[in-house]
Write a protein that holds these residues in place. Structure first.
Motif, short mmCIF file in Angstrom:
data_model
loop_
_atom_site.label_atom_id
_atom_site.label_comp_id
_atom_site.label_asym_id
_atom_site.label_seq_id
_atom_site.Cartn_x
_atom_site.Cartn_y
_atom_site.Cartn_z
N LEU A 144 43.58 43.38 41.92
CA LEU A 144 44.19 42.55 40.91
C LEU A 144 45.00 42.12 40.91
O LEU A 144 46.54 42.54 40.65
CB LEU A 144 43.69 43.29 39.56
N ILE A 145 45.22 40.75 40.55
CA ILE A 145 46.63 40.04 40.10
C ILE A 145 46.53 39.66 38.31
O ILE A 145 46.31 39.04 38.46
CB ILE A 145 46.45 39.05 40.54
N PRO A 150 50.55 42.60 41.19
CA PRO A 150 49.31 43.23 41.73
C PRO A 150 48.93 44.29 40.92
O PRO A 150 50.08 45.25 41.15
CB PRO A 150 49.55 43.49 42.82
N LYS A 151 47.54 45.09 40.76
CA LYS A 151 47.38 46.52 40.49
C LYS A 151 46.34 46.89 41.13
O LYS A 151 45.25 46.22 41.71
CB LYS A 151 46.95 46.20 38.68
N ALA A 273 53.79 35.36 35.25
CA ALA A 273 53.18 34.92 36.19
C ALA A 273 54.12 33.91 37.47
O ALA A 273 54.25 34.26 38.61
CB ALA A 273 51.71 34.50 35.98
N SER A 274 54.52 33.46 36.68
CA SER A 274 55.43 32.16 37.65
C SER A 274 56.98 32.63 37.78
O SER A 274 57.18 32.27 38.78
CB SER A 274 55.55 31.47 35.93
N ALA A 275 57.01 33.99 38.00
CA ALA A 275 58.52 35.09 38.60
C ALA A 275 57.82 35.45 40.01
O ALA A 275 58.25 34.77 41.04
CB ALA A 275 58.69 35.30 38.17
N TRP A 276 56.55 35.57 40.18
CA TRP A 276 56.03 35.50 41.43
C TRP A 276 55.12 34.78 42.45
O TRP A 276 54.65 34.89 43.34
CB TRP A 276 55.76 37.18 41.89
N LEU A 277 54.09 34.41 41.32
CA LEU A 277 52.81 33.04 42.11
C LEU A 277 52.69 31.76 41.50
O LEU A 277 54.40 31.29 40.98
CB LEU A 277 51.86 33.52 40.91
N PRO A 278 52.92 31.34 43.08
CA PRO A 278 52.66 29.68 43.06
C PRO A 278 51.93 28.79 41.57
O PRO A 278 51.63 29.74 40.91
CB PRO A 278 51.55 29.74 44.09
N LEU A 285 45.58 32.55 36.18
CA LEU A 285 45.61 33.79 34.97
C LEU A 285 45.29 33.18 34.04
O LEU A 285 44.96 33.93 33.94
CB LEU A 285 47.13 33.95 35.48
N ASP A 286 46.55 31.98 33.39
CA ASP A 286 46.30 31.59 31.96
C ASP A 286 44.84 31.11 32.47
O ASP A 286 44.08 31.27 30.95
CB ASP A 286 47.11 29.96 31.96
N GLY A 287 44.23 30.53 32.80
CA GLY A 287 42.32 30.21 32.72
C GLY A 287 42.03 31.52 32.21
O GLY A 287 41.33 31.76 31.31
N VAL A 288 42.30 32.55 33.11
CA VAL A 288 41.12 33.85 33.02
C VAL A 288 41.66 34.31 31.29
O VAL A 288 41.01 34.97 30.59
CB VAL A 288 41.73 35.18 34.30
#
Length: 700
Positions: A144-145, A150-151, A273-278, A285-288
């Motif tokens: 899971l992201i 990740p988890k 999230a922006s620290a490691w994802l594009p 992730l914001d939408g979820v």
């Protein structure tokens, strides 16, 4: 649909139930709120398992084990009741998509994000291995992201290192595509199997595909055992490391600790999230998160649970929300991924950042690792997105086919698009544009519900409903019809290519795609092909009209009936393994395979309007639907009549129907209670009672 529509309880233990999220093989899963209004995932064991001492013992053992390994990046177990009348388990709620879902939405991830992903997973595996546990089912759907990193989830088939293989609940565990060769051989599954899976997961994250491709599970396992991984698209800086992880010799793979150091060393939770994802991933992730808040808001604002409206509310949360629940510890630790909002809620945060919303959810066992698929659920995103808003006919229908579990009706249009409908609930599920040139537009569902197949002018096409990919067998050949063996391992094909003498009847092993067998016929051109209900026999008609029955395993010819007519549609069907129905000018011809010659013509009480063109068998009610076509009229059309015959007695049992019923094409539901048919004017698809022929539903 696969989810339970029963009304959930108001509370489970101390947890206030928000909504049902779905059902798995062992229980029902609910989104719930804890005493401090924190969201949790709660699973309640099915009643039938609650009374089994062995199940309760295993459930308690797995919960105990999961509590011992809740360090690293594993979701926490919050609470459980393993001794009550109805066992249940609650875990930390993880608001994020799986890696599988994220890559499907946005494509491959950049190398820096994948390195962070790999470091975190390797760190978790190192922790697990240090505590004596092997995961055994690491895959993109089990990662899971979350914004902090990740988890790793789903320790459901994990085992302690000091246990022998097969000592737990499953002797054969893992997901094809991410399963180590030694696991596929049912050998010892120690920590190296997790390292093999780590390599495969990172290749998927970098390229958007697994290193051993997709397709039938047996085919993927064959490639894992015998072929090198496909590392095209993997950056040179990671190619050597991933090749080592994917080494077929477990002794040559790095340990989790070595992998962690090779990728850059230990990693702390990310600040955001922006620290490691594009940015496009951040938008997803914001939408979820937005959708999760929208689903929970009414319950957080109300002192008591809002009134649930039963089926409608459940369907909204399950169908439109695309929620997936993934088991973590055998009998039941899981986390929640995907969107939980009602269908009217939108993922505005994601759309504002340029990410597309998606209705698909992650799955419990992976794209190609299922023993059984639900063709109403396990569908590729592109197929789902192409569905019409409701079951309608954008163009004339050409054929109909029920899935083998009966939940889905496939309607093939003359525009070469297959529409999949949940016909009982009136829901359009997916639309699939068929490849190749398909003059007859007949399709087949695989027995496991995972695939569709059809013949075409340039080969036999097999589509994975869940991945959207397709494979072509007998490429370049004119394949008239196809049939899956009842066990789903083989595809039979009738090759009617007239340019040479190499046509006829072929079977292909779907596991390898290479084991092609040709069955001897009197003509080098095949027409129709069908398996008996058990799969022990194969029957086909060739270009001369001869019908042959073979032993499917040995190829021995068991029976031949010569010089029968063959129409445009399928000309054969088995009633039992020993009784085959073919077509003759006089009517349906019932052939006893055990007799050397002869057969019985079934003639209706009234003279039919023309030649027999198709027969469909209803094994549950011992019925045979025979369609007859008269001569062409001056407008090029022809009258099509029908009769219903009892296949055991030859009695004409055609009911009187007042609505001017006519058949052009039809299919019988697997349970035999309804049929789907297309009338001669191709104006609609009708669902009718299989015995009385009274209409039940009409789709236009």
């Amino acid at each position: 649909m696969s989810s339970s529509l029963t009304e959930p309880p108001e509370r489970i233990g101390p947890y206030r139930i928000v909504a049902p999220l779905g059902s798995g093989g062992m229980g029902h899963v609910h989104l719930a709120l804890g005493t401090a209004d924190q969201p949790v995932a709660v699973k309640v064991v099915r009643p039938e398992f609650s009374y089994e001492p062995e199940f309760r013992e295993r459930f308690a053992r797995e919960v105990h084990r999961a509590r011992q390994v809740t360090g690293g990046d594993l979701p926490r177990i919050l609470d459980a009741d393993t001794i009550g009348a109805t066992p249940w388990l609650a875990t930390e709620f993880v608001p994020g998509p799986s890696l599988q879902e994220l890559v499907r939405r946005i494509g491959a991830l950049p190398e820096p994000a994948v390195r962070h992903l790999g470091r975190s997973i390797a760190q978790t595996l190192s922790y697990l291995h240090t505590t004596g546990v092997v995961h055994r089912d690491l895959k993109p759907g089990n990662v899971l992201i979350s914004p902090t990193g990740p988890k790793v989830i789903d320790l459901g088939i994990s085992r302690a290192m000091d246990e022998t293989p097969g000592s737990d609940s499953g002797e054969f565990a893992g997901t094809p595509g991410y399963m180590a060769p030694e696991t596929a051989r049912e050998q010892d599954s120690g920590p190296p199997v997790d390292m093999f899976a780590l390599g495969a997961v990172l290749v998927f994250a970098l390229t958007g595909r697994g290193p051993f491709g997709d397709g039938h599970p047996s085919a993927v396992i064959y490639r894992i055992s015998h072929q090198d991984p496909d590392l095209d698209g993997v950056p040179p800086s990671l190619r050597g490391f991933l090749a080592a992880c994917l080494d077929k010799d477990p002794a040559r793979r790095p340990t989790a600790a070595q992998a962690l150091q090779a990728l850059g060393g230990p990693v702390a939770p990310a600040a955001s999230a922006s620290a490691w994802l594009p940015q496009i991933a951040v938008a997803v992730l914001d939408g979820v998160e937005h959708d999760h808040r929208a689903a929970l808001r009414p319950f957080l604002e109300a002192p008591q649970p809002p009134h649930k409206s039963g089926k409608a509310r459940t369907l909204a949360l399950i169908g439109a929300a695309a929620t997936a629940l993934v088991l973590i510890a055998g009998a039941g630790v899981w986390a929640v991924t995907g969107s939980l909002a009602d269908g009217e809620e939108s993922t505005e945060a994601a759309e504002e950042n340029g990410a597309e919303s998606s209705d698909e959810g992650d799955t419990e066992t992976g794209v190609s690792g299922r023993e059984q698929c639900d063709p109403s659920v396990h569908l590729a995103p592109e197929y789902v997105e192409a569905a019409t808003p409701e079951p309608t006919l954008p163009s004339d229908p050409a054929s109909v086919r029920f899935s083998n579990d009966g939940t889905v009706l496939a309607v093939v249009l003359k525009s070469d698009v297959v529409h999949l409908w949940d016909w009982e609930n009136g829901v359009a599920l997916a639309a699939i544009r068929l490849a190749g040139t398909i003059p007859f537009r007949e399709i087949e569902f695989s027995p496991d519900g995972c695939f569709l197949a059809h013949g075409a002018k340039d080969g036999a096409y097999v589509y994975s409903l869940e991945t959207g990919e397709h494979t072509v067998h007998l490429e370049g050949r004119d394949v008239r019809s196809v049939a899956f063996s009842p066990d789903g391992t083989t595809l039979a094909m009738a090759d009617q290519t007239f340019l040479d003498s190499n046509g006829g009847i072929y079977t292909v092993d779907l596991a390898t795609g290479e084991d092609v067998t040709r069955f001897e016929t009197g003509s080098p051109h095949g027409h129709s092909v069908v398996y008996s209900p058990s799969g022990s026999q194969l029957a086909a008609q060739d270009g001369k009209g001869d019908v042959r029955v073979w032993d499917a395993a040995t190829g021995e010819e068991l029976r031949i009936a010569q010089n029968l007519p063959f129409p445009s549609w399928r000309a054969l069907d088995f009633f039992t393994d020993d009784v085959l129905v073919a077509l003759h000018d006089k009517g349906p011809l019932v052939i006893d395979v055990d007799l050397e010659e002869g057969g019985t013509y079934y003639e209706p009480d009234d003279e039919p309007p023309g030649d027999t063109i198709k027969v469909a068998i209803n094994r549950e009610h011992d019925l045979m639907y025979a369609l007859y076509m008269g001569e062409e009229d001056e407008d090029g059309g022809a009258f099509i009549g029908y009769r219903v015959l009892n296949i055991r007695t030859a009695e004409d049992v055609t009911p009187e129907v007042d609505d001017g019923l006519g058949f052009a094409l039809l299919d019988v539901h697997p349970d035999g209670d309804v049929i789907a048919n297309i009338p001669p004017d191709n104006s609609e698809v009708q669902i009718r009672d299989a015995v009385s022929l009274e209409p039940i539903e009409i789709f236009e």
